[in-house]
Design a protein around this motif. Structure first.
Motif, short mmCIF file in Angstrom:
data_model
loop_
_atom_site.label_atom_id
_atom_site.label_comp_id
_atom_site.label_asym_id
_atom_site.label_seq_id
_atom_site.Cartn_x
_atom_site.Cartn_y
_atom_site.Cartn_z
N ALA A 28 46.27 31.42 40.17
CA ALA A 28 45.72 32.78 40.10
C ALA A 28 45.63 33.37 41.50
CB ALA A 28 44.35 32.77 39.45
N ARG A 29 46.19 34.55 41.68
CA ARG A 29 46.14 35.19 42.99
C ARG A 29 45.13 36.33 43.04
NH1 ARG A 29 47.29 31.20 43.98
NH2 ARG A 29 49.16 30.28 44.87
N THR A 30 44.56 36.69 41.88
CA THR A 30 43.46 37.64 41.82
C THR A 30 42.35 37.02 40.99
OG1 THR A 30 44.95 39.55 41.94
CG2 THR A 30 42.72 39.95 41.13
N LEU A 31 41.16 36.98 41.53
CA LEU A 31 39.99 36.48 40.81
C LEU A 31 39.04 37.65 40.60
CD1 LEU A 31 39.37 33.08 42.63
CD2 LEU A 31 40.36 33.43 40.36
N ASN A 32 38.89 38.01 39.34
CA ASN A 32 38.04 39.14 39.00
C ASN A 32 36.66 38.63 38.57
OD1 ASN A 32 37.39 41.89 38.27
ND2 ASN A 32 37.59 41.23 36.15
N ILE A 33 35.62 39.20 39.15
CA ILE A 33 34.25 38.78 38.86
C ILE A 33 33.58 39.89 38.06
CG2 ILE A 33 32.10 37.93 39.86
CD1 ILE A 33 34.66 36.23 40.39
N PRO A 34 33.66 39.81 36.71
CA PRO A 34 33.16 40.92 35.89
C PRO A 34 31.67 40.83 35.60
CG PRO A 34 34.24 39.30 34.50
CD PRO A 34 34.35 38.79 35.91
#
Length: 527
Positions: free
Chosen positions: A170-176
């Motif tokens: 994963a090159r983007t880690l989204n913290i929702p």
């Protein structure tokens, strides 16, 4: 192409989820045609990543994503996926036509979600995340991972699952903030700590996805950016589940308006923000609140006399953005019951009336009475007050309504004033009072028209009761909007119809007068 500059640490990637998170919320469902139109709009707007839908949710959503990916060229296109190979395969099929494609995998991580929804241990969740991201990485060049309900996840476990996803590709880690629970101070710390925990993965981009349940979606997104996030997940008009998502236009304009504070920028073409807002509003059939930040009808409107005086001197007294920066036509000095003499005199002068103090006083008194009745006074209404002899009389156009109801029909009789002040009585029949009243007014004015829309508010909570109506009439291909207030909905509606007809008459007479003057000038020139 909306190229993202990886070497620019101050460049914020705009990930728009209007067509996924926004569209899946009750009341915002979109068809393929509308989704495609909005995707073109988002591309023109300069959005970097468009989350076009959730391919595995239905065959229709998969087809919609495929159509958008085929027809729109430029941004990265994305499909949401659960941590399942079947979902990832559906995303791959849907995004096949796209030149740049991303799989966005989500998996719940908070204790309440693990226990109530997944029924999995922490170890099992980490294993599922790693396996899903690894599989997606064999198909997609771009993989994003979201630990659902990240804010309510134990911090050590949030770090563990994010590191596992990064190691899997994963090159983007989204913290929702899935449920809109956090605060700016808290989310700043969460992102700061996570960034430190990912020190061995400097290539990973942190992303913020905030819901607005406590009204903090935009503030939390800005706090995450200050802590190191470089992607924002947003929607046009802030639509989305429950109270919605952080609004794209608000976050982007905060960064643009306060560059010395944030020192960040996006690739958004901000003069298209108002257009995007209006297109989405029409597509969803949902009206944007008047006081909505940046794109609301009142965002650049001023009614207070003190504010109008300041605006006439220097717009910067009360506006921190220029209307043209977001594609709004102009600042609007709304004339209403809060307006002062200065603004009214200024607008009257713009219409060609140079008033002395006595005339201004008479106009001001008539203006206040009419403003109390209908609220906003537009150019046509002001011109009517400036030119009509009976403008200072209450209910100058409509002074009596009587009706007779039978089994199948309603008969309305209206007592009106002619322009010269003489009374005029007209009668008509219809299926209801509004239809009968409308036909009577068409007969009175001898003008063919049809009703575009009508909104009536029964103001029973005010001290004097009554109703307010706003109506749009289509006359000879153009729309004329009228407003009226009265003791009941029928009276208010008919008063609004009179108002719209009067505005047509005024404009028609003015055009006719201008045409006659032009003809006379041409005749004189020919002689």
């Amino acid at each position: 192409m909306n190229a993202i500059v990886p070497n620019d640490p101050n460049r914020v990637i705009v990930f728009d989820t209007t067509l996924r998170d926004g569209e899946q919320a009750p009341g915002f469902s979109l068809g393929v045609k509308d989704k495609l139109m909005l995707a073109h709009t988002l591309k023109d707007l300069g959005v970097d990543v468009i989350e076009a839908g959730f391919a595995a949710s239905s065959p229709g959503d998969e087809e919609a994503i495929r159509t958008i990916a085929r027809e729109v060229v430029g941004p990265t296109f994305c499909s949401l996926s659960r941590a399942l190979e079947s979902d990832i395969d559906a995303a791959a099929r849907a995004l096949l036509p796209a030149k740049r494609k991303r799989c966005h995998i989500f998996l719940a991580t908070s204790p309440i979600h693990r226990a109530a929804k997944l029924k999995k241990t922490r170890e099992q969740v980490v294993e599922i995340a790693h396996k899903a991201v690894s599989y997606a990485s064999t198909i997609f060049d771009e993989v994003e991972f979201s630990p659902e309900d990240a804010i309510r996840t134990e911090q050590d476990f949030l770090h563990e699952v994010c590191i596992a996803a990064a190691e899997a590709g994963a090159r983007t880690l989204n913290i929702p903030d899935t449920v809109g629970y956090t605060t700016p101070k808290e989310i700043y710390q969460i992102f700061s700590d996570l960034k430190a925990a990912l020190k061995d993965h400097p290539q990973v981009i942190l992303s913020a996805h905030n819901h607005d349940d406590l009204g903090l979606g935009v503030a939390n997104t800005l706090a995450a950016l200050e802590a190191g996030a470089r992607q924002i997940e947003v929607t046009i008009n802030g639509i989305g589940e429950r109270a919605g998502n952080a609004a794209l236009e608000e976050v982007v304009m905060a960064l643009r308006t306060r560059p010395e504070l944030f020192k960040l920028h996006t690739g958004i073409n901000t003069p298209l923000l108002s257009k995007a807002s209006h297109l989405l509003s029409r597509a969803t059939g949902t009206i944007v609140m008047r006081n909505k930040a940046v794109v609301g009808r009142n965002a650049f409107a001023h009614e207070s006399g003190i504010h109008q005086h300041g605006m006439l001197t220097d717009a910067r007294t009360y506006e921190i953005m220029r209307p043209e920066d977001v594609g709004a036509e102009k600042s609007n000095l709304v004339l209403g019951k809060h307006s002062g003499r200065h603004a009214i005199a200024k607008q009257a002068a713009a219409l060609g009336f140079d008033l002395d103090e006595l005339s201004l006083g008479d106009l001001f008194a008539a203006f206040k009475r009419r403003a109390d009745e209908i609220g906003e006074i537009d150019e046509f209404e002001l011109m009517s007050l400036l030119t009509r002899d009976n403008a200072d009389k209450d209910d100058a156009r409509l002074f009596k309504v009587s009706s007779e109801v039978t089994k199948d029909f309603v008969t309305i009789t209206l007592d009106l004033f002619r322009d010269n002040g003489e009374p005029l009585k007209v009668t008509a029949t219809g299926l209801n009072a509004f239809e009968a009243g409308f036909r009577a007014l068409v007969d009175a004015y001898q003008i063919e028209a049809r009703v575009n829309d009508c909104e009536i508010i029964q103001s029973g909570f005010t001290f004097d009761g009554g109703a307010f109506a706003e109506i749009s009439l289509q006359i000879k291909g153009e729309a004329y909007r009228g407003r009226g207030r009265g003791p009941d909905p029928v009276w208010a509606g008919l008063r609004a119809m009179c108002d719209a007809f009067e505005k047509y008459v005024f404009l028609h007479d003015r055009k006719t007068h201008a045409s006659n003057l032009n003809s006379e000038k041409q005749h004189e020139t020919a002689r």
